[in-house]
Scaffold this motif. Structure first.
Motif, PDB file in Angstrom:
ATOM      1  N   LEU A 344    -108.948  29.996  15.246  1.00 16.49           N
ATOM      2  CA  LEU A 344    -107.785  29.125  15.459  1.00 16.49           C
ATOM      3  C   LEU A 344    -107.677  28.620  16.893  1.00 16.49           C
ATOM      4  O   LEU A 344    -107.101  27.578  17.147  1.00 16.49           O
ATOM      5  CB  LEU A 344    -106.503  29.862  15.065  1.00 16.49           C
ATOM      6  N   GLY A 345    -108.244  29.371  17.837  1.00 16.06           N
ATOM      7  CA  GLY A 345    -108.163  28.941  19.238  1.00 16.06           C
ATOM      8  C   GLY A 345    -109.143  27.826  19.575  1.00 16.06           C
ATOM      9  O   GLY A 345    -109.031  27.211  20.629  1.00 16.06           O
ATOM     10  N   GLU A 390    -110.185  16.840  18.882  1.00 11.76           N
ATOM     11  CA  GLU A 390    -110.169  17.821  19.967  1.00 11.76           C
ATOM     12  C   GLU A 390    -108.902  18.677  19.921  1.00 11.76           C
ATOM     13  O   GLU A 390    -108.679  19.500  20.803  1.00 11.76           O
ATOM     14  CB  GLU A 390    -110.245  17.114  21.330  1.00 11.76           C
ATOM     15  N   ALA A 391    -108.044  18.476  18.913  1.00 13.31           N
ATOM     16  CA  ALA A 391    -106.811  19.263  18.830  1.00 13.31           C
ATOM     17  C   ALA A 391    -107.140  20.685  18.381  1.00 13.31           C
ATOM     18  O   ALA A 391    -108.008  20.889  17.534  1.00 13.31           O
ATOM     19  CB  ALA A 391    -105.839  18.617  17.849  1.00 13.31           C
ATOM     20  N   ILE A 392    -106.428  21.655  18.962  1.00  9.71           N
ATOM     21  CA  ILE A 392    -106.622  23.064  18.604  1.00  9.71           C
ATOM     22  C   ILE A 392    -106.172  23.283  17.156  1.00  9.71           C
ATOM     23  O   ILE A 392    -105.095  22.836  16.768  1.00  9.71           O
ATOM     24  CB  ILE A 392    -105.805  23.956  19.569  1.00  9.71           C
ATOM     25  N   THR A 393    -106.989  23.992  16.357  1.00  3.11           N
ATOM     26  CA  THR A 393    -106.675  24.125  14.929  1.00  3.11           C
ATOM     27  C   THR A 393    -105.417  24.950  14.674  1.00  3.11           C
ATOM     28  O   THR A 393    -104.795  24.805  13.629  1.00  3.11           O
ATOM     29  CB  THR A 393    -107.844  24.768  14.154  1.00  3.11           C
ATOM     30  N   ALA A 394    -105.044  25.829  15.619  1.00  2.00           N
ATOM     31  CA  ALA A 394    -103.847  26.646  15.420  1.00  2.00           C
ATOM     32  C   ALA A 394    -102.616  25.769  15.203  1.00  2.00           C
ATOM     33  O   ALA A 394    -101.670  26.180  14.547  1.00  2.00           O
ATOM     34  CB  ALA A 394    -103.632  27.563  16.616  1.00  2.00           C
ATOM     35  N   GLY A 395    -102.635  24.537  15.734  1.00  2.00           N
ATOM     36  CA  GLY A 395    -101.462  23.688  15.638  1.00  2.00           C
ATOM     37  C   GLY A 395    -101.401  22.848  14.381  1.00  2.00           C
ATOM     38  O   GLY A 395    -100.426  22.134  14.165  1.00  2.00           O
ATOM     39  N   LEU A 396    -102.428  22.929  13.520  1.00  2.23           N
ATOM     40  CA  LEU A 396    -102.434  22.074  12.326  1.00  2.23           C
ATOM     41  C   LEU A 396    -101.680  22.743  11.178  1.00  2.23           C
ATOM     42  O   LEU A 396    -101.500  23.953  11.156  1.00  2.23           O
ATOM     43  CB  LEU A 396    -103.875  21.817  11.883  1.00  2.23           C
ATOM     44  N   SER A 397    -101.284  21.940  10.214  1.00  2.00           N
ATOM     45  CA  SER A 397    -100.613  22.501   9.037  1.00  2.00           C
ATOM     46  C   SER A 397    -101.648  23.200   8.156  1.00  2.00           C
ATOM     47  O   SER A 397    -102.852  23.000   8.301  1.00  2.00           O
ATOM     48  CB  SER A 397     -99.952  21.382   8.252  1.00  2.00           C
TER      49      SER A 397
END
Lengths: 497, 372
Positions: A344-345, A390-397
């Protein structure tokens, strides 16, 4: 006067308007469903009620009195409790210690009064009719039993409103039935339940009223008898969902891609024989604990104790080695994306490339343009909703995370894809997209073995469904005999009706 | 222009650069000045004092006034001191990013030093085979030093993987074992008398007393570490394992092999620092590098490596090492009682981690907010 009233609740997070002027009421002693796609704001609303977040504007009324729970503790004192999916307890302590953790009964000198502790815990467990030894260590309980302890904690401390967030997402069918019985009983005792879920059948079986949220807006609050699942789905997604027959069903099957013979693992499963052809989606049904995940994980080389013969593309596969499974062209989208599927990071690009790294590497260096192109391609194909790869996956739904967990294996171009719970905790829109993707993969000639606890999912997707019970295969259903009832009978070991 | 500026601030290590800049400015401002004699370099490289006549016509040394912090000699000293710690910190960063910890680096530093020293001694002026070929001696000595360090790292990693014991425990044991071996093979004696060429090479100075070799070594290690972590597939695997070991395993990453590799790298970095120290100080004892592991871990943590794994960068830890050294040297320059230095450095490490946690917490809050 309504028991609980939300008026113009608005909550803004940086960059997102999570709730926009949401108003509705909940009657005392009812089970009130809260439904919406991921990101619709239902969890945020539940958390505002339970004191985890506070609203930016708007007002909550309980029994006509304005309330503003500033912390979960403050909410508790108002009689509002939340039952989470995440760990709410210390897994290393006993049931009794967890139930009384905030206020351990003490003797002089600070010693814990063990008999009093046990008695108090037993009384709390009795309020929900739970037959659990208070000395059991929490970590050894199943998810369903642990949830029961959570509910006991809520009821035993005098909660009047219980917020349940996806309570059945990892429960077995029997545990779910027990939970429903308990919820009905609590309702009869005058408790009010806010039930957040994606599972339409449950809501219609259990709840009295339903509130639909979409993109932070309140869409409708209706009594269950005067609405229909189709109507709710339309309200949730704002458009009609078309029921489609997957395209792969009309195509001819290719050669056998995956064949397992006499697969067995001590304590997990025995005597598993199955084949999956190119272009075929085979379902693996069964209640939680029937050994479905253990079988797919063993096929992927994660079980060193497994015995039997497996052939992939007609070549024998060395068991117990992920390396040989990968070399043979197997891929596994695991059950728990947060624990097993994703780092997730890391960002979307890095997660997408993780399993395909050997293909993207020259002289040990990651080829950055190729990697980026790969990630972009799958983001587009899977309609990934993210500001950037490039967005961190922890922030996705949840739905978008699941898409990346799938993309990771598509990027390796596996011949055989083992998919464990493809849509757990995923919203309706993303679900449909994932089904379509799996259909496309089958049409491309890949062989898919899909494990799922959602029977409609298997029925709508598969060409054949295999049923497991207590570690063995107990039946195989061709499409002609697909039905929820037939599957349930096999899964639960009931005689045919 | 504004976008450039903003990009600079979003740059991961910009916070550390700001801290370094602020420390530099503060130290320069509060250091005060000192009058030191002026030297001049003769044609043969030797340094001689410059003299002048005072008002009474007596011959007195020429003195120049300079800032106690911002002067060439002090900066050269700072660069050298930082190099030793920074080289090891890059190795430590790799271990920490992979979710591990390595307490053995100080002991590996000592063991590699004394093994290298024993070889160099044999080829030195007092050795059994003096002046046969100093060059061969230096190559063998350096090879022994780095080889032993790499082997120690491999052994640590091997034990962690094979025994499945937490790395803290294994490296705590390894820390005592490696230093014990160093003591046994030297009987606690200092080993010196190396070929002169080796010392001359490492102490080679440019400008006003700047030792070129340690600084250059640090820069090379930094660049290699940066490429490894951010460009190589192996580096990506290190981040993946530190971020989520189970998911890494499910992705087909050979977790054990990567873990073995990270401890090997950390050991090797300790060996490189040991080699520099052999050349710089010209002797080694089994007591060398005592407590280095804590300085190195402090540098890595101040430089943004997360002890929970999955986060950190080579540049960050090198800047972290620089911050730690600036503070140590600042304590001397500002005339603060030396006894306070450990208290101050300890507080800085805790403050850095607290700030970092705060930052992570804020980022997480933004993320969860965005997901709802």
């Amino acid at each position: 006067m309504p028991f609980l009233k939300f008026t113009s609740i608005t909550k803004r997070f940086p960059g997102v308007l999570a709730l926009d002027g949401v108003s509705f009421s909940v009657e005392r002693g009812t089970c009130h469903a809260l439904i919406g796609e991921n990101g619709a704001g239902k969890s945020t609303l539940g958390k505002i009620l339970a004191g985890v977040y506070s609203a930016d504007s708007g007002q909550l009324f309980l029994d006509g009195q304005p309330i503003a729970p500033s912390s979960p503790l403050a909410a508790r004192e108002l009689g509002i409790a939340m039952v989470h999916q995440e760990l709410a307890f210390c897994p290393n302590l006993s049931v009794a210690e967890n139930l009384c953790l905030g206020d351990l009964p003490r003797r002089a000198g600070g010693f814990v009064d063990r008999p009093a502790l046990r008695a108090r815990a037993r009384a709390m467990l009795a309020t929900v009719g739970a037959d659990i030894d208070p000395d059991t260590i929490i970590g050894t309980l199943s998810t369903g039993r642990e949830q029961l302890v959570q509910i006991a904690a809520a009821v035993g401390t005098g909660a009047r409103i219980i917020v349940m967030d996806e309570p059945t997402s990892s429960l077995s069918a029997a545990e779910t039935a027990d939970l429903f019985r308990l919820i009905r009983e609590l309702k009869a005792r005058g408790l009010t339940l806010i039930y957040v879920s994606h599972r339409m059948e449950e809501l219609f079986a259990l709840c009295d009223n339903i509130t639909v949220l979409r993109d932070g807006h309140h869409i409708a609050t209706e009594p269950i008898p005067s609405t229909t699942p189709a109507r709710v789905v339309t309200q949730m997604i704002g458009r009609e969902l078309r029921a489609q027959t997957p395209a792969h069903l009309t195509r001819d099957l290719g050669p056998i891609r995956l064949a397992a013979e006499n697969l067995a693992s001590p304590g997990a499963f025995t005597d598993i024989n199955l084949v999956v052809h190119a272009g075929e989606i085979v379902g693996l049904a069964g209640i939680v604990g029937a050994g479905r995940s253990a079988v797919v994980q063993a096929l992927f080389g994660l079980d060193p104790a497994v015995t039997g013969q497996v052939r992939v593309n007609d070549r024998p596969l060395a068991l117990g080695s992920i390396d040989s499974a990968l070399a043979a062209g197997l891929g596994l989208v695991p059950e728990d994306r947060k624990r097993q599927g994703l780092v997730l990071g890391l960002n979307c690009r890095e997660n997408t490339a993780l399993a395909a790294l050997p293909l993207l590497t020259r002289l040990g260096l990651v080829r950055r343009t190729a990697e980026r192109a790969l990630a972009e391609r799958y983001a587009k194909r899977l309609r990934l909703k993210t500001p950037s790869i490039e967005a961190i996956t922890a922030g996705l739904s949840g739905g978008n995370q699941q898409k990346i967990a799938l993309a990771k294996w598509l990027a390796r171009d596996c011949d055989v894809l083992l998919v464990d719970e493809p849509t757990r905790g995923v919203d309706v829109g993303a679900k449909a997209e994932i089904y379509q993707l799996l259909d496309e993969l089958a049409c491309e000639g890949k062989a898919l073995l899909v494990v799922s606890s959602e029977l409609p999912e298997l029925i709508g997707l598969c060409r054949r469904i295999l049923v497991m019970r207590e570690g063995t295969l107990v039946g195989e259903l061709p499409p002609a005999s697909f039905s929820g009832a037939a599957l349930m009978q096999l899964m639960a070991g009931l005689p045919a009706a | 222009m504004l976008a450039r500026l903003r990009a600079l601030f979003r740059f991961q290590e910009s916070g550390l650069l700001l801290v370094i800049l602020a420390l530099g400015v503060l130290l320069t401002a509060f250091a005060g000045t000192v009058r030191t004699p002026v030297f001049e370099r003769a044609a043969d490289g030797s340094r001689t004092r410059v003299f002048t006549a005072n008002a009474e016509g007596e011959r007195v040394p020429l003195l120049a006034e300079k800032n106690k912090f911002l002067n060439a000699q002090n900066l050269a000293q700072l660069a050298k001191d930082t190099s030793f710690i920074a080289v090891m910190a890059v190795g430590m960063a790799v271990v920490i990013i992979a979710g591990g910890i390595d307490l053995t680096v100080g002991s590996i530093y000592a063991l590699a030093s004394v093994v290298g020293a024993l070889v160099l001694h044999r080829y030195g002026p007092e050795g059994l085979i003096p002046s046969v070929s100093p060059a061969l001696g230096i190559v063998l000595g350096a090879g022994a030093c780095l080889g032993v360090a790499a082997l120690c790292g491999l052994a640590t990693g091997g034990l962690i993987v094979a025994l499945r014991v937490h790395p803290f425990i294994i490296t705590l044991g390894g820390m005592a074992i490696y230093r014990g071996i160093a003591f046994v093979i030297t009987k606690g004696q200092s080993v010196g008398a190396f070929p002169a060429a080796f010392r001359d090479f490492v102490r080679f100075e440019v400008g006003d007393g700047l030792s070129f070799v340690p600084l250059a070594t640090m820069i090379v290690v930094l660049i290699v570490g940066w490429i490894f972590l951010s460009r190589l597939a192996a580096g990506r695997r290190v981040y993946a394992i530190g971020g989520n070991e189970l998911a890494a395993r499910f992705s087909g990453i050979r977790v054990e092999r990567v873990k073995l590799g990270v401890y090997l790298i950390s050991g090797l970095c300790a060996g490189i620092a040991a080699l520099l120290s052999l050349g710089y100080y010209g002797a080694a004892t089994s007591g060398d590098g005592q407590g280095y592991e804590l300085n190195v871990i402090a540098a890595a943590v101040v430089g943004g490596a997360s002890l929970t794994g999955g986060r950190g960068s080579a540049l960050g830890v090198v800047l972290g090492a620089l911050i730690i050294q600036m503070i140590s040297s600042g304590i001397v320059i500002l005339g603060i009682d030396q006894n306070y230095s450990q208290i101050i450095i300890g507080s800085v490490v805790i403050a850095a981690v607290v700030l970092d946690n705060l930052n992570t917490w804020l980022a997480k809050r933004r993320l969860t907010a965005a997901a709802h």
